[in-house]
Design a protein around this motif. Sequence first.
Motif, mmCIF file in Angstrom:
data_model
loop_
_atom_site.group_PDB
_atom_site.id
_atom_site.type_symbol
_atom_site.label_atom_id
_atom_site.label_comp_id
_atom_site.label_asym_id
_atom_site.label_seq_id
_atom_site.Cartn_x
_atom_site.Cartn_y
_atom_site.Cartn_z
ATOM 1 N N ALA A 1 3.175 -3.120 3.979
ATOM 2 C CA ALA A 1 3.908 -1.867 4.143
ATOM 3 C C ALA A 1 4.944 -1.943 5.255
ATOM 4 C CB ALA A 1 2.922 -0.726 4.410
ATOM 5 N N TRP B 1 8.040 -3.496 3.950
ATOM 6 C CA TRP B 1 8.753 -2.578 3.066
ATOM 7 C C TRP B 1 9.552 -1.566 3.880
ATOM 8 C CZ3 TRP B 1 9.005 2.638 1.945
ATOM 9 C CH2 TRP B 1 9.498 2.998 0.700
ATOM 10 N N GLU B 2 8.923 -1.012 4.918
ATOM 11 C CA GLU B 2 9.608 -0.038 5.768
ATOM 12 C C GLU B 2 10.810 -0.670 6.464
ATOM 13 O OE1 GLU B 2 9.055 3.069 5.830
ATOM 14 O OE2 GLU B 2 7.050 3.276 4.933
ATOM 15 N N ARG C 1 4.185 1.771 -2.546
ATOM 16 C CA ARG C 1 5.492 1.200 -2.200
ATOM 17 C C ARG C 1 5.827 0.042 -3.139
ATOM 18 N NH1 ARG C 1 2.870 2.538 2.597
ATOM 19 N NH2 ARG C 1 4.117 3.708 4.133
ATOM 20 N N ASP D 1 0.829 -1.204 0.000
ATOM 21 C CA ASP D 1 0.000 0.000 0.000
ATOM 22 C C ASP D 1 0.865 1.255 0.000
ATOM 23 O OD1 ASP D 1 -2.238 -1.570 0.050
ATOM 24 O OD2 ASP D 1 -2.575 -1.384 2.214
ATOM 25 N N ARG E 1 8.991 4.508 -4.279
ATOM 26 C CA ARG E 1 7.688 4.929 -3.748
ATOM 27 C C ARG E 1 7.123 5.997 -4.660
ATOM 28 N NH1 ARG E 1 5.689 6.231 2.467
ATOM 29 N NH2 ARG E 1 3.469 6.027 1.926
#
Length: 294
Positions: free
Chosen positions: A274, A277-278, A20, A17, A34
């Motif tokens: 997400a 990904w972070e 990303r 979401d 992003r």
Amino acid sequence: MRVERPVRPGLRMECADGGRLMLVQSGVPVLFARQRATHRGVHYARTGRYVSPLGPLRAEQARAFARFAEPGSEEWTERWAAYAERSLREADNGPLHEGGWNITPGFSGWFADGNWPKLLSHDPDRGHLTWFGYGDPVEDARDLLPLRALSHPEAPRVKAYRRQYREGVLPPVLAWWISGLNSPVVLDGHDRLTAALAEGDRPRLLILSRAMDEEWKAVCAERPVLEYEKTVAALDGPLAPVRASAEGRRLADTLRDIAQAPGLTRSWPLPGAAAAWEAATAERVPGWSPDPDR
């Protein structure tokens, strides 16, 4: 070309979401991106882990292809496209998966002459690509994204390719259109790209992309076919056959462009979404925190 397998390629885009994106090769992230919330561009960060799915090209192979056909000719391009297809089918760390694909010399009207020189002077590992030129820094208006840092123009391998360029036998650069980035990325030929740019020119290209859905191709072809039929039906006089022939060539060019237009790049859901990904960006590109609103 039609590909039957694999279902999940070794080089693939995974998404989460918030725009990303993560390009993964053999389980290793090679590019994070992003999308901007304003749809004006995309922020990206390379990890330095990308490896070309094609093997090294020898100078004798480039010269042999040039003996087969004039470099830049249709026959020469088709020979290199066949080589790229064969190599990608054999690679386990490339992007091919089941479905239809195209390998074409380029996209009509995509590459701006003024954007090529920017690659040598402005190709940061953590950067931004402008979409549609919405007042962003002019250096961010680039039409091609390398997946690793470009070598110095005087690096030994680049100098060897510069000699091939001056001989007129330099092989094309292979790129891959990724719709989520709205840009092609360099799959193979980073040093060939540098060589051509260092010689004050642009490289010859082959671009890999997903084939457009057949139904959508038919929809896109409806209007130009109707316009052609209307124009030809209205022709009159002794020059009508000549003008009809010209209109036919124009229609053929349009339909070819439609047939070669890229389809949407498939992406896979990122496991962990997400949050994953972070966490991955914090580990692989520490300190990089793109603002999607800017």
